[in-house]
Scaffold this motif. Structure first.
Motif, mmCIF file in Angstrom:
data_model
loop_
_atom_site.group_PDB
_atom_site.id
_atom_site.type_symbol
_atom_site.label_atom_id
_atom_site.label_comp_id
_atom_site.label_asym_id
_atom_site.label_seq_id
_atom_site.Cartn_x
_atom_site.Cartn_y
_atom_site.Cartn_z
ATOM 1 N N LEU A 167 2.717 21.557 2.168
ATOM 2 C CA LEU A 167 1.541 20.993 2.500
ATOM 3 C C LEU A 167 0.593 21.896 3.396
ATOM 4 O O LEU A 167 1.419 22.650 4.169
ATOM 5 N N PRO A 168 -0.716 21.961 3.135
ATOM 6 C CA PRO A 168 -1.404 22.735 4.130
ATOM 7 C C PRO A 168 -1.286 21.916 5.550
ATOM 8 O O PRO A 168 -1.167 20.889 5.741
ATOM 9 N N LYS A 169 -1.671 22.638 6.570
ATOM 10 C CA LYS A 169 -1.789 22.316 8.132
ATOM 11 C C LYS A 169 -0.286 21.754 8.706
ATOM 12 O O LYS A 169 0.032 22.486 9.550
ATOM 13 N N PHE A 170 0.261 20.819 8.031
ATOM 14 C CA PHE A 170 1.316 20.607 8.526
ATOM 15 C C PHE A 170 2.260 20.113 7.098
ATOM 16 O O PHE A 170 1.864 19.532 6.133
ATOM 17 N N SER A 171 3.573 20.752 7.193
ATOM 18 C CA SER A 171 4.464 20.641 6.009
ATOM 19 C C SER A 171 4.987 19.246 5.973
ATOM 20 O O SER A 171 4.786 18.369 6.736
ATOM 21 N N GLY A 172 5.321 18.892 4.810
ATOM 22 C CA GLY A 172 6.068 17.449 4.404
ATOM 23 C C GLY A 172 6.996 17.216 5.450
ATOM 24 O O GLY A 172 7.445 16.044 6.068
ATOM 25 N N GLU A 209 -4.325 14.820 1.334
ATOM 26 C CA GLU A 209 -4.180 16.131 0.603
ATOM 27 C C GLU A 209 -3.559 17.278 1.378
ATOM 28 O O GLU A 209 -3.348 18.254 0.814
ATOM 29 N N ASP A 210 -3.442 16.837 2.713
ATOM 30 C CA ASP A 210 -2.761 17.794 3.827
ATOM 31 C C ASP A 210 -1.930 17.008 4.843
ATOM 32 O O ASP A 210 -1.950 15.954 5.023
ATOM 33 N N GLY A 211 -1.162 17.864 5.547
ATOM 34 C CA GLY A 211 -0.153 16.859 6.511
ATOM 35 C C GLY A 211 -1.219 16.241 7.601
ATOM 36 O O GLY A 211 -0.925 15.328 8.211
ATOM 37 N N ALA A 212 -2.149 17.079 7.798
ATOM 38 C CA ALA A 212 -2.790 16.398 9.003
ATOM 39 C C ALA A 212 -3.829 15.225 8.706
ATOM 40 O O ALA A 212 -3.833 14.092 9.400
ATOM 41 N N GLU A 213 -4.224 15.139 7.411
ATOM 42 C CA GLU A 213 -4.962 13.993 6.709
ATOM 43 C C GLU A 213 -3.874 12.724 6.608
ATOM 44 O O GLU A 213 -4.144 11.513 6.805
ATOM 45 N N ALA A 214 -2.491 13.170 6.366
ATOM 46 C CA ALA A 214 -1.519 12.296 6.093
ATOM 47 C C ALA A 214 -1.309 11.673 7.421
ATOM 48 O O ALA A 214 -1.250 10.345 7.411
ATOM 49 N N SER A 240 0.809 -1.159 -0.086
ATOM 50 C CA SER A 240 -0.029 0.004 0.018
ATOM 51 C C SER A 240 0.677 1.423 0.133
ATOM 52 O O SER A 240 2.007 1.270 0.810
ATOM 53 N N VAL A 241 0.450 2.390 -0.680
ATOM 54 C CA VAL A 241 1.335 3.354 -1.051
ATOM 55 C C VAL A 241 0.257 4.617 -0.356
ATOM 56 O O VAL A 241 -0.825 4.788 -1.066
ATOM 57 N N LEU A 242 0.826 5.553 0.374
ATOM 58 C CA LEU A 242 0.049 6.511 0.816
ATOM 59 C C LEU A 242 0.634 7.880 0.054
ATOM 60 O O LEU A 242 1.851 8.028 0.070
ATOM 61 N N VAL A 243 -0.109 8.569 -0.776
ATOM 62 C CA VAL A 243 0.281 9.515 -1.738
ATOM 63 C C VAL A 243 -0.102 10.978 -0.767
ATOM 64 O O VAL A 243 -1.423 11.162 -0.863
ATOM 65 N N VAL A 244 0.771 11.840 -0.608
ATOM 66 C CA VAL A 244 0.291 13.081 0.283
ATOM 67 C C VAL A 244 0.644 13.934 -0.620
ATOM 68 O O VAL A 244 1.696 14.463 -0.871
ATOM 69 N N GLU A 245 -0.508 14.692 -1.303
ATOM 70 C CA GLU A 245 -0.224 15.683 -2.180
ATOM 71 C C GLU A 245 -1.426 16.591 -2.227
ATOM 72 O O GLU A 245 -2.489 16.228 -2.421
ATOM 73 N N ASP A 246 -1.316 18.070 -2.330
ATOM 74 C CA ASP A 246 -2.291 19.005 -2.148
ATOM 75 C C ASP A 246 -2.961 19.199 -3.668
ATOM 76 O O ASP A 246 -4.158 19.827 -3.534
#
Length: 233
Positions: free
Chosen positions: A62-67, A39-44, A10-16
């Motif tokens: 990223l919004p909320k928390f940076s990468g 789509e943002d750091g919190a959701e990641a 499984s791959v988590l893609v974090v990208e806004d």
């Protein structure tokens, strides 16, 4: 690419940017990976805790928390060795060095080639294979070496044989398996401790335990043929 090596990856893609996120998802899905999105750091952070993905593709701006904050959280707070590939427009040598110091396994600069990204993902997973001793599908996660199985982070209490059944199904998603095939996969040395007449009972119990934790039906009976662990999106 050897698809058999990707089953359960499984791959988590974090990208806004939804266009970039969807492009990466298309390529990953085509190569046989299961894709989780944020789509943002919190959701990641939420997705990582929920799904424990095998690898993280991480934008930095990223919004909320940076990468960078997400990466630091994974490495320091979670103490996780989850493979991380940073995918970012930050192209300077300084940013690359910082990314690797934070714990990135690879660093890909935008604009990027999706085909090259797939090769880099495969290479990172190959180098870090010992970090991902698990299979994951749509909320299911199983760690064969530890004998642990969960659904959406909640532990499934299974007998030894039920655990073997689930492991076998997850190794062969969306495939119809006859009772005899299932037993042959479980008992590779042909010393079968369960007959094909009683396997239906074990599958029934496994289904019941799964239903207690999720309303979705995953193990389907294919009349006249056997069973299928269905994980289609």
């Amino acid at each position: 690419m050897n698809y058999s090596n990707l089953i359960g990856k499984s791959v988590l893609v974090v990208e806004d940017d939804p266009k970039i996120r969807n492009l990466v998802k298309i390529y990953l899905t085509k190569e046989g990976y299961e894709v989780i999105e944020a789509e943002d750091g919190a959701e990641a952070k939420e997705r990582i805790l929920q799904y424990d993905p095998c690898i993280l593709i991480l934008d930095l701006m990223l919004p909320k928390f940076s990468g960078e904050e997400v990466c630091r959280w994974v490495r320091e707070d979670l103490n996780s060795v989850m493979p991380i590939i940073m995918l970012t427009a930050k192209a300077s040598e300084k940013h690359k060095i910082q990314g690797f110091k934070l714990g990135a396994d690879d660093y890909v600069v935008k604009p990027f080639s999706p085909a090259e990204l797939m090769v880099r993902i495969e290479a990172v997973l190959r180098r870090t294979a010992s970090r991902c001793g698990k299979l994951t599908f749509h909320g299911f996660m199983i760690k064969p070496a530890k004998g642990v199985a969960t659904i959406n982070g909640k532990k499934l209490e299974l007998t030894h044989f039920e655990f073997k059944l689930l492991h076998t199904f997850m190794q062969h998603p969306n495939q119809v398996l006859s009772r005899d095939q299932i037993l042959n996969l479980i008992y590779e040395n042909n010393e079968k401790a369960v007959s094909d007449r009683t396997i239906d009972v074990h599958i029934k119990h496994l289904r019941e335990k799964i239903r207690e934790m999720t309303p979705n039906e995953y193990i389907h009976t294919v009349r006249g043929m056997g069973y299928k662990f269905e994980v289609l999106s």
